[in-house]
Motif scaffolding. Structure first.
Motif, PDB file in Angstrom:
ATOM      1  N   SER A  96      -6.277  -0.476  -8.783  1.00  0.00           N
ATOM      2  CA  SER A  96      -4.838  -0.394  -8.463  1.00  0.00           C
ATOM      3  C   SER A  96      -4.145  -1.715  -8.798  1.00  0.00           C
ATOM      4  O   SER A  96      -2.977  -1.728  -9.209  1.00  0.00           O
ATOM      5  CB  SER A  96      -4.628  -0.031  -6.986  1.00  0.00           C
ATOM      6  OG  SER A  96      -4.972  -1.106  -6.121  1.00  0.00           O
TER       7      SER A  96
ATOM      8  N   ARG B 209       2.673   0.226  -5.988  1.00  0.00           N
ATOM      9  CA  ARG B 209       1.601   0.417  -5.004  1.00  0.00           C
ATOM     10  C   ARG B 209       0.339  -0.301  -5.439  1.00  0.00           C
ATOM     11  O   ARG B 209      -0.005  -0.300  -6.619  1.00  0.00           O
ATOM     12  CB  ARG B 209       1.245   1.905  -4.900  1.00  0.00           C
ATOM     13  CG  ARG B 209       2.156   2.708  -4.039  1.00  0.00           C
ATOM     14  CD  ARG B 209       1.659   4.156  -4.072  1.00  0.00           C
ATOM     15  NE  ARG B 209       2.718   5.051  -3.679  1.00  0.00           N
ATOM     16  CZ  ARG B 209       2.926   5.442  -2.425  1.00  0.00           C
ATOM     17  NH1 ARG B 209       2.128   5.011  -1.474  1.00  0.00           N
ATOM     18  NH2 ARG B 209       3.916   6.249  -2.138  1.00  0.00           N
ATOM     19  N   PHE B 210      -0.357  -0.883  -4.480  1.00  0.00           N
ATOM     20  CA  PHE B 210      -1.691  -1.418  -4.747  1.00  0.00           C
ATOM     21  C   PHE B 210      -2.412  -1.507  -3.413  1.00  0.00           C
ATOM     22  O   PHE B 210      -1.804  -1.547  -2.349  1.00  0.00           O
ATOM     23  CB  PHE B 210      -1.617  -2.809  -5.395  1.00  0.00           C
ATOM     24  CG  PHE B 210      -1.354  -3.905  -4.398  1.00  0.00           C
ATOM     25  CD1 PHE B 210      -0.088  -4.080  -3.871  1.00  0.00           C
ATOM     26  CD2 PHE B 210      -2.381  -4.715  -3.950  1.00  0.00           C
ATOM     27  CE1 PHE B 210       0.154  -5.061  -2.921  1.00  0.00           C
ATOM     28  CE2 PHE B 210      -2.146  -5.697  -2.996  1.00  0.00           C
ATOM     29  CZ  PHE B 210      -0.875  -5.873  -2.482  1.00  0.00           C
ATOM     30  N   ASP B 211      -3.736  -1.528  -3.485  1.00  0.00           N
ATOM     31  CA  ASP B 211      -4.551  -1.792  -2.298  1.00  0.00           C
ATOM     32  C   ASP B 211      -5.524  -2.895  -2.673  1.00  0.00           C
ATOM     33  O   ASP B 211      -6.179  -2.819  -3.726  1.00  0.00           O
ATOM     34  CB  ASP B 211      -5.302  -0.523  -1.861  1.00  0.00           C
ATOM     35  CG  ASP B 211      -5.912  -0.688  -0.471  1.00  0.00           C
ATOM     36  OD1 ASP B 211      -6.618  -1.703  -0.235  1.00  0.00           O
ATOM     37  OD2 ASP B 211      -5.688   0.187   0.378  1.00  0.00           O
TER      38      ASP B 211
ATOM     39  N   ARG C 250       0.829  -1.216   0.000  1.00  0.00           N
ATOM     40  CA  ARG C 250       0.000   0.000   0.000  1.00  0.00           C
ATOM     41  C   ARG C 250       0.856   1.256   0.000  1.00  0.00           C
ATOM     42  O   ARG C 250       0.493   2.265  -0.588  1.00  0.00           O
ATOM     43  CB  ARG C 250      -0.902  -0.001   1.241  1.00  0.00           C
ATOM     44  CG  ARG C 250      -2.049  -0.959   1.115  1.00  0.00           C
ATOM     45  CD  ARG C 250      -3.060  -0.732   2.177  1.00  0.00           C
ATOM     46  NE  ARG C 250      -2.741  -1.440   3.403  1.00  0.00           N
ATOM     47  CZ  ARG C 250      -3.635  -1.752   4.315  1.00  0.00           C
ATOM     48  NH1 ARG C 250      -4.886  -1.403   4.163  1.00  0.00           N
ATOM     49  NH2 ARG C 250      -3.284  -2.402   5.406  1.00  0.00           N
TER      50      ARG C 250
ATOM     51  N   ASP D 272      -8.943  -2.057  -3.832  1.00  0.00           N
ATOM     52  CA  ASP D 272      -9.050  -1.195  -5.008  1.00  0.00           C
ATOM     53  C   ASP D 272      -8.629  -2.006  -6.247  1.00  0.00           C
ATOM     54  O   ASP D 272      -7.448  -2.084  -6.576  1.00  0.00           O
ATOM     55  CB  ASP D 272      -8.152   0.031  -4.787  1.00  0.00           C
ATOM     56  CG  ASP D 272      -8.081   0.934  -6.004  1.00  0.00           C
ATOM     57  OD1 ASP D 272      -8.806   0.687  -6.998  1.00  0.00           O
ATOM     58  OD2 ASP D 272      -7.281   1.894  -5.968  1.00  0.00           O
TER      59      ASP D 272
END
Ligand SMILES: NC(=O)c1ccc[n+]([C@@H]2O[C@H](COP(=O)([O-])OP(=O)(O)OC[C@H]3O[C@@H](n4cnc5c(N)ncnc54)[C@H](OP(=O)(O)O)[C@@H]3O)[C@@H](O)[C@H]2O)c1
Length: 239
Positions: free
Chosen positions: A57, A49-51, A36, A54
């Motif tokens: 993302s 980055r990723f969540d 994140r 989401d």
């Protein structure tokens, strides 16, 4: 040409240890390290980055990574057992809270499924490739003797089913690919910290030890093992 690996959950105890080990492996050319917060690039490590909550993302990260070619290893090291002020493992069905349960399913089952949706297509087709996700022994229905921890157990059981399903589907297009759920042992991280009492010292692994064990397990897996749940020592656990 060296191998290319993507680790999602690179900020976690086990995920960070795995990234560090992959980064010093001469066989590895590139390690995409997702979290994140993101991170700093260095050597073969390229942060992103990723969540999990989401999907956009996750899709964007996969598109970016896919532009550089096929991937040999996708390792999902994310997961949740408790959150301060949020979900905590239930000792009884009386403690079940729908919102808390939904949060665990989101992080432990739906998030990894969305990662699979976008990252399975990146696996190399012309050689051995592995998609692995950290699950947990307590997600085994057949192995359940103690009960409790309803949301965590159920979300990991769901993850195990997804892994079994993805293996069946991927066999058609990627005959050399392996999809596996992994039990890392009891590992000294923030996730297990409140629950380590009673765990014999010899059975509480450092993240580095667990990552080392898991890499050995991954190296030994064959396409016919695809779809299974494997413990840190290579034992195939029942679903
Ligand atoms: N530790 C053990 O004893 C043990 C035993 C059995 C199974 N496992 C499994 O092993 C896995 C890793 O556990 P760990 O012990 O390394 O735990 P950890 O240190 O708490 O790491 C959890 C990771 O999940 C990430 N994460 C959580 N929610 C996220 C979200 N919405 N989006 C993106 N990332 C998210 C965290 O990112 P942030 O840093 O951004 O929060 C962190 O990288 C989990 O699936 C766990 O269930 C662990």
């Amino acid at each position: 040409m060296g191998l290319r690996a993507a680790v999602l959950g690179a900020s976690g105890g086990i995920g960070a240890a795995l990234v560090a080990q992959l980064a010093t492996d001469p066989a590895i050319e590139r390690v995409y390290a997702g979290s994140r917060r993101g991170g700093t690039a260095g050597g073969p490590v390229q942060p992103f980055r990723f969540d999990l909550r989401d999907a956009g993302s996750i899709a964007a990260a996969a598109t970016q990574i896919g532009k550089e070619g096929a991937v040999d290893l996708v390792f999902v090291a994310t997961g949740m057992l408790h959150r301060a002020g949020g979900p905590a493992p239930e000792k009884s069905f009386r403690a079940i809270d729908g919102a808390a349960m939904a949060e665990l399913f989101q992080v432990n089952a739906i998030g990894p499924a969305v990662i699979a949706r976008h990252f399975l297509p990146l696996l190399a087709r012309d050689r051995r490739a592995v998609f692995a996700a950290l699950s947990a022994r307590v997600g085994s229905i057949a192995d359940n003797r103690l009960g409790g921890w309803h949301s965590y157990r159920a979300s990991k059981a769901a993850l195990n089913m997804l892994i079994a399903n993805f293996a069946i589907e991927l066999r058609r297009t990627h005959p050399q690919a392996i999809v596996a759920a992994l039990h890392p042992g009891t590992v000294d991280t923030g996730l297990s910290a409140p629950f380590q009492r009673g765990v014999p010292v010899a059975r509480l692994f450092s993240p580095e030890t667990s990552a080392r064990h898991l890499r050995k397990v991954l190296d030994a897996l064959r396409p016919e093992d695809s779809g299974g749940l494997f413990a840190w020592d290579g034992e195939r656990l029942p679903y």
